[in-house]
Design an enzyme around this catalytic site. Structure first.
Site, mmCIF file in Angstrom:
data_model
loop_
_atom_site.group_PDB
_atom_site.id
_atom_site.type_symbol
_atom_site.label_atom_id
_atom_site.label_comp_id
_atom_site.label_asym_id
_atom_site.label_seq_id
_atom_site.Cartn_x
_atom_site.Cartn_y
_atom_site.Cartn_z
ATOM 1 C CE LYS A 190 3.786 7.507 3.335
ATOM 2 N NZ LYS A 190 4.098 6.960 1.995
ATOM 3 C CG PHE B 162 -1.602 -1.294 1.493
ATOM 4 C CD1 PHE B 162 -2.761 -1.619 0.821
ATOM 5 C CD2 PHE B 162 -1.072 -2.218 2.387
ATOM 6 C CE1 PHE B 162 -3.386 -2.843 1.053
ATOM 7 C CE2 PHE B 162 -1.691 -3.436 2.620
ATOM 8 C CZ PHE B 162 -2.857 -3.748 1.951
ATOM 9 C CG ASP B 163 4.278 4.101 -1.063
ATOM 10 O OD1 ASP B 163 5.319 3.768 -0.478
ATOM 11 O OD2 ASP B 163 4.183 5.175 -1.694
ATOM 12 C CE1 TYR B 164 -1.958 4.201 3.061
ATOM 13 C CE2 TYR B 164 -2.759 2.059 3.773
ATOM 14 C CZ TYR B 164 -2.995 3.298 3.208
ATOM 15 O OH TYR B 164 -4.271 3.632 2.797
ATOM 16 C CG ASP B 165 7.063 4.288 2.943
ATOM 17 O OD1 ASP B 165 6.891 3.093 2.643
ATOM 18 O OD2 ASP B 165 7.583 5.117 2.172
#
Length: 640
Positions: free
Chosen positions: A345, A317-320
């Protein structure tokens, strides 16, 4: 009694009468604790509307006429011996007289070919064993875009000749870079004891076989290499390897592009790690993929893992983890426990015992959507949520929630959303495109939150625009090399070596407004102990974003951080409308606003000198948010 609790209790008991003392100025410890709190109260609710400009400084650092990359003034200034240390987008380090704003010295590390220009601050170390007048007894530590670590004399601004080679250490990458700047140091380094820990920003979605996102540690005096830690485990005996079916060969990233936190008493440095390669597809890395998207506590002397907590399993999800952890004293059964707060995020806020990693707000694994997964993907069936802690951003978006200024606009938004996949948070990327809320950029992002240690209130700015994530099968990819920008917020990544390329977009109406209901940026006060939202207000006006003049507080998305003060105030720039605001910490009421030459996408700080409290805001803007660009640092104080 815990020493941190004693300090908090002393602050509570002394209150404003002690607030103007010199020891109330920011220290390396509070800077690296991420609290963004000032115990100064000379500026307060009753007089904040009297603030006036004390001084203004222009760094001279502006984009070249033909520059087409990202340019952002995202600095977190530091006060060192009555000098304000500022880092510009091109990574010039400038020391200013904190009283007058006049330049004391300037250090230029040399320009970099990187297409990203930003600096999120510097590190600081003092050699307590050195004579008072020795060169580089106190030093500024700077990471660069060509991935070097530099040491600069805090008094003279000259390179420290006894550090590395002529003041610089070249940090190696795990594999050769595909292009200059693929690996860089974009945030401030962490200093724990005599150890300097350097994170990395690794360019997203360029290739699956990306460079490692390892952190590197060096001796603060000599620049000698000490240790490294890779968030993608390589040792077959590491317990984290069990969460990587098929092993970790050929995978990189998991990097720490944001700032780290440090607890000097425990000797620990805390890493907020990111997703591994690649960001939106994980069929070739089945499993939870530890230590990615985790808070990882390392021993500062050895680099050994003390504890870790993963906050997104198998991140596609690119939830860094985008922001420095916040180190606080957290009440548990009447006792103050040294705690770590991690903002994400996703708009979820987690709290851990920072010595052991034990959750102080229980974690609960909840089922998450499994529909729409692309062929080959194996999603995590559950994700961790902090039990009872409210989210500070919406957690879903659907066509029924489409919004517009007019019925036409609303209908257009609804038609635009209907072909996409949608659902609650963690609905996976898909071939038809998935509506993502919060978007891949958050929600909260780099600036994080400001902390009130007296009332245990966390104040967090958020962006609230839905994103669209689409996977493009490799056989359909044509004419994309690296990255292609198709329009405002619309980017396509080639993502070499993956089964899919990616397209990322914002969900906007034909008028260019978000298709979600406002506010599109908000400021939220969260009682971390009672686990409830105290207040929430729109953050910013759309006056500089609308096609026609409309001074309407619907939220103006941006970047940066708030500063909370003992004067009962929350100061924040952040917004695309180029304003600096002060809010009442108790109610969220806006008490003061002043125009800036560009958006304050940075961290404001406050300090006291000669019995006067100063508020400083870097105001240089961020071209990703369509703001104007400037090179200005402004200080405010009350009239004498």
């Amino acid at each position: 009694m815990n020493s941190r609790f004693r300090r908090s209790l002393l602050l509570l008991l002394t209150g404003p009468c002690m607030a103007a003392a010199a020891h109330a100025n920011p220290t390396p410890e509070t800077h690296q604790a991420g609290v963004k709190y000032s115990p100064l109260a000379l500026i307060n609710r009753d007089n904040v509307d009297q603030l006036e400009v004390a001084w203004q400084f222009n760094t001279g650092d502006l984009p070249d006429p033909d520059y087409a990359g990202l340019f952002a003034f995202e600095d977190h200034p530091r006060l060192v011996d009555d000098k304000l240390i500022v880092c510009t987008p091109k990574r010039k380090v400038i020391a200013l007289d904190a009283r007058t704003g006049k330049k004391v010295w300037e250090f230029a590390p040399g320009n970099s070919p990187s297409t990203t220009k930003k600096c999120r601050g510097v590190g600081y170390w003092e050699d307590a064993s050195a004579p008072a007048e020795q060169e580089c007894r106190s030093r500024i530590l700077l990471g660069t875009y060509d991935y070097r670590l530099l040491a600069i004399d805090a008094r003279s601004g000259k390179a420290c000749s006894n550090f590395g080679e002529a003041g610089a250490v070249k940090i190696p990458t795990s594999i050769p870079e595909m292009f200059a700047g693929e690996v860089s140091a974009s945030s401030d380094v962490a200093v724990v004891g005599d150890t300097v820990v350097v994170g990395s920003a690794v360019s997203d979605n360029q290739r699956v076989n990306a460079p490692s996102g390892r952190v590197m540690a060096y001796h603060a005096r000599s620049g000698e290499y000490l240790w490294q830690f890779d968030p993608v485990p390589r040792d077959p005996n590491d317990p984290a390897m069990a969460s990587w079916a098929g092993g970790t060969d050929g995978f990189g990233q998991g990097n720490v592009w944001s700032s780290m936190a440090v607890d000097e008493e425990l000797g620990l440095v805390y890493l907020p790690t990111t997703s591994t390669s690649d960001d939106f597809y994980g069929g070739n890395r089945v499993g939870d993929n530890h230590y990615s998207t985790s808070v990882v506590a390392l021993n500062g002397k050895t680099g050994a893992v003390a504890w870790h907590q993963q906050l997104v399993h198998h991140n596609v999800f690119d939830y860094d983890l985008p922001t420095r952890p916040i180190l606080v004293d957290y009440p548990v059964d009447g006792e103050a426990v040294p705690a770590l707060v991690q903002i994400t995020k996703m708009g979820l806020v987690f709290v851990f015992d920072r010595a052991t990693g034990e959750p102080l707000v229980p974690l609960v694994e909840r089922p998450v959507p499994q529909d729409y997964a692309v062929p080959g993907e194996v999603l995590s069936p559950t994700q961790p949520f902090p039990e009872g802690m409210p989210a500070v951003t919406p957690q879903h978006f659907s066509p029924e929630e489409a919004w517009g200024f007019t019925p036409f606009d609303r209908a257009s938004c609804r038609r635009k959303t209907e072909p996409y996949s949608y659902g609650p948070i963690y609905t996976p990327p898909s071939l038809q495109g998935t509506l993502q809320m919060p978007g891949a950029g958050g929600g909260p992002n780099w600036g994080g939150g400001g902390w009130d240690p007296v009332n245990h209130i966390l104040v967090i700015p958020t962006n609230r625009i839905p994103g669209i994530i689409s996977l493009i099968p490799r056989e359909q990819v044509r004419g994309i090399e690296g990255m292609r920008i198709k329009g405002r917020g619309n980017i396509v990544f080639e993502n070499r070596g993956s089964a899919y390329a990616y397209e990322i977009d914002n969900l906007l109406s034909p008028l260019g407004a978000p298709c979600s209901a406002p506010p599109w940026a908000a400021l939220t006060a969260l009682d971390l102990v009672e686990k409830r939202i105290l207040w929430e207000v729109p953050l910013g006006s759309i006056r500089d974003l609308a096609p026609i003049p409309m001074d309407w507080d619907l939220g103006a998305p941006g970047a940066g951080s708030p500063l909370v003060t003992a004067g009962g105030l929350v100061f924040i720039g952040y917004t695309a409308d180029s304003a600096l605001r002060a809010f009442d910490l108790a109610s969220g009421e806006e008490l003061w606003e002043t125009a800036l030459p560009a958006s304050g996408t940075a961290v404001p700080i406050s300090y006291e000198i000669d019995g006067e409290q100063y508020l400083v805001m870097p105001a240089g803007g961020h071209n990703l948010y369509s703001t104007s660009i400037s090179d200005t640092v402004i200080a405010y104080k009350l009239p004498r």
